[in-house]
Design a protein around this motif. Structure first.
Motif, mmCIF file in Angstrom:
data_model
loop_
_atom_site.group_PDB
_atom_site.id
_atom_site.type_symbol
_atom_site.label_atom_id
_atom_site.label_comp_id
_atom_site.label_asym_id
_atom_site.label_seq_id
_atom_site.Cartn_x
_atom_site.Cartn_y
_atom_site.Cartn_z
ATOM 1 N N ARG A 183 57.774 -25.887 31.469
ATOM 2 C CA ARG A 183 56.852 -25.168 32.359
ATOM 3 C C ARG A 183 56.850 -25.773 33.765
ATOM 4 O O ARG A 183 57.035 -25.069 34.761
ATOM 5 N N GLU A 191 54.827 -24.158 23.317
ATOM 6 C CA GLU A 191 53.500 -23.786 23.783
ATOM 7 C C GLU A 191 52.886 -22.710 22.899
ATOM 8 O O GLU A 191 51.673 -22.726 22.635
ATOM 9 N N ALA A 192 53.711 -21.777 22.436
ATOM 10 C CA ALA A 192 53.192 -20.685 21.609
ATOM 11 C C ALA A 192 52.679 -21.178 20.258
ATOM 12 O O ALA A 192 51.677 -20.670 19.740
ATOM 13 N N ARG A 220 49.985 -17.439 29.745
ATOM 14 C CA ARG A 220 51.055 -17.151 28.798
ATOM 15 C C ARG A 220 51.912 -18.380 28.521
ATOM 16 O O ARG A 220 52.278 -19.093 29.442
ATOM 17 N N PRO A 221 52.264 -18.611 27.253
ATOM 18 C CA PRO A 221 53.178 -19.712 26.942
ATOM 19 C C PRO A 221 54.571 -19.426 27.505
ATOM 20 O O PRO A 221 54.979 -18.277 27.602
ATOM 21 N N ASP A 279 50.225 -24.991 21.201
ATOM 22 C CA ASP A 279 49.193 -24.950 22.251
ATOM 23 C C ASP A 279 48.696 -23.514 22.398
ATOM 24 O O ASP A 279 48.671 -22.961 23.493
ATOM 25 N N ARG A 280 48.311 -22.930 21.290
ATOM 26 C CA ARG A 280 47.961 -21.513 21.269
ATOM 27 C C ARG A 280 46.803 -21.166 22.198
ATOM 28 O O ARG A 280 46.798 -20.105 22.819
ATOM 29 N N ARG A 296 48.127 -27.352 28.126
ATOM 30 C CA ARG A 296 48.665 -27.069 29.458
ATOM 31 C C ARG A 296 47.569 -27.035 30.524
ATOM 32 O O ARG A 296 47.817 -27.398 31.682
ATOM 33 N N GLY A 349 46.020 -22.930 24.866
ATOM 34 C CA GLY A 349 46.305 -23.396 26.217
ATOM 35 C C GLY A 349 45.613 -24.692 26.596
ATOM 36 O O GLY A 349 45.703 -25.127 27.758
#
Length: 271
Positions: A233, A156-157, A150-151, A160-161, A166, A163
């Motif tokens: 994060r 991130e949302a 999960r972002p 970096d949809r 990350r 992921g």
């Protein structure tokens, strides 16, 4: 009591117990704006034959980060997270200091967002007895893969949809960075009271930087908010996980020391 007083006593005790042959490495972790760089400099002034190595000074040059952004993920253009440092350079510095060899300590110009030319790097004290290795994620460990699903914020949302960024950051932390951080003999955490305090501290840093200089690395408010989102994060994870294995100095929102907590295994051994 101040963090400087606490750590002066702590480091003196560690040095007294440390065998000769290679420097004692104190890892000093703290969120952006927590005062770790200033603290490291003051501690170095108290101990002869010491050197300060900042993780920030190991940032990859801007061109190298641009190449990383093109080949791995666009978010790697922004300095900060694991993957944007020259870990090989850090390992070489430690190896040379451990061997008693002369070495220059890198410098990074945040206003220019680029590495300072090597000719301007200062030389480490020789022989070096103490290395203060400071940085916002010094000593951090990788998260479990499931924690990455999960972002944690809008950056991130939106950017970096899937992921990919990350997961790449986490893989770097589990790989080369783990080898770099393994050289730390003793880990200290300057713990912010919470995440919302960190952007405020970073805003204060940016204001001071803006008063001293100009350059492409100077950020307005919108750029700063986006910038600190890259760090959220891992900062949250550090505040949650690192106190289990580091000497933790808990700070209030004004950076005043409010508690000193040894890691649980040290506290248990005292009973």
């Amino acid at each position: 009591m101040s963090p400087e007083t606490v750590l002066t006593d702590h480091i003196a005790g560690k040095l007294a117990q440390h065998p000769t042959g290679r420097p004692l490495v104190i890892g000093l972790c703290g969120a952006q704006g927590s005062g770790k760089s200033t603290l490291a400099a003051r501690l170095a002034a108290r101990f002869p034959d010491s050197a300060v190595l900042s993780l920030d000074d190991l940032y990859l040059p801007r061109a190298a980060r641009a190449a990383l952004a093109a080949s791995v993920h666009p978010l790697f253009a922004t300095r900060g997270v694991p993957g944007t440092h020259d870990v090989a350079l850090g390992l070489d510095i430690f190896a040379r200091l451990d061997a008693g060899l002369p070495v220059s300590l890198p410098r990074f110009d945040k206003a220019a967002d680029d590495r300072v030319p090597a000719a301007a790097w200062p030389r480490a004290a020789m022989p070096c007895r103490l290395i203060l290795f400071e940085g916002w994620c010094v000593g951090a460990r990788a998260q479990a893969d499931e924690a990455l699903a999960r972002p944690v914020n809008a950056l991130e949302a939106s950017d970096d949809r899937d992921g990919a960024w990350r997961y790449a950051v986490n893989a770097a932390l589990a790989g080369d960075y783990a080898r770099l951080f393994a050289r730390i003999d003793d880990l200290v955490l300057l713990a912010a009271p919470d995440w919302p305090t960190v952007p405020r501290w970073r805003r204060e840093q940016e204001r001071a930087l803006r008063q001293r200089t100009t350059g492409i690395g100077i950020m307005d408010e919108a750029a700063l908010i986006r910038f600190v989102a890259h760090y959220e994060r891992l900062t949250r994870w550090i505040l949650d996980e690192m106190p289990l294995r580091a000497l933790t100095l808990r700070l209030d929102a004004e950076r005043r020391l409010r508690a000193v907590e040894p890691p649980p295994h040290v506290e248990a051994s005292r009973r």
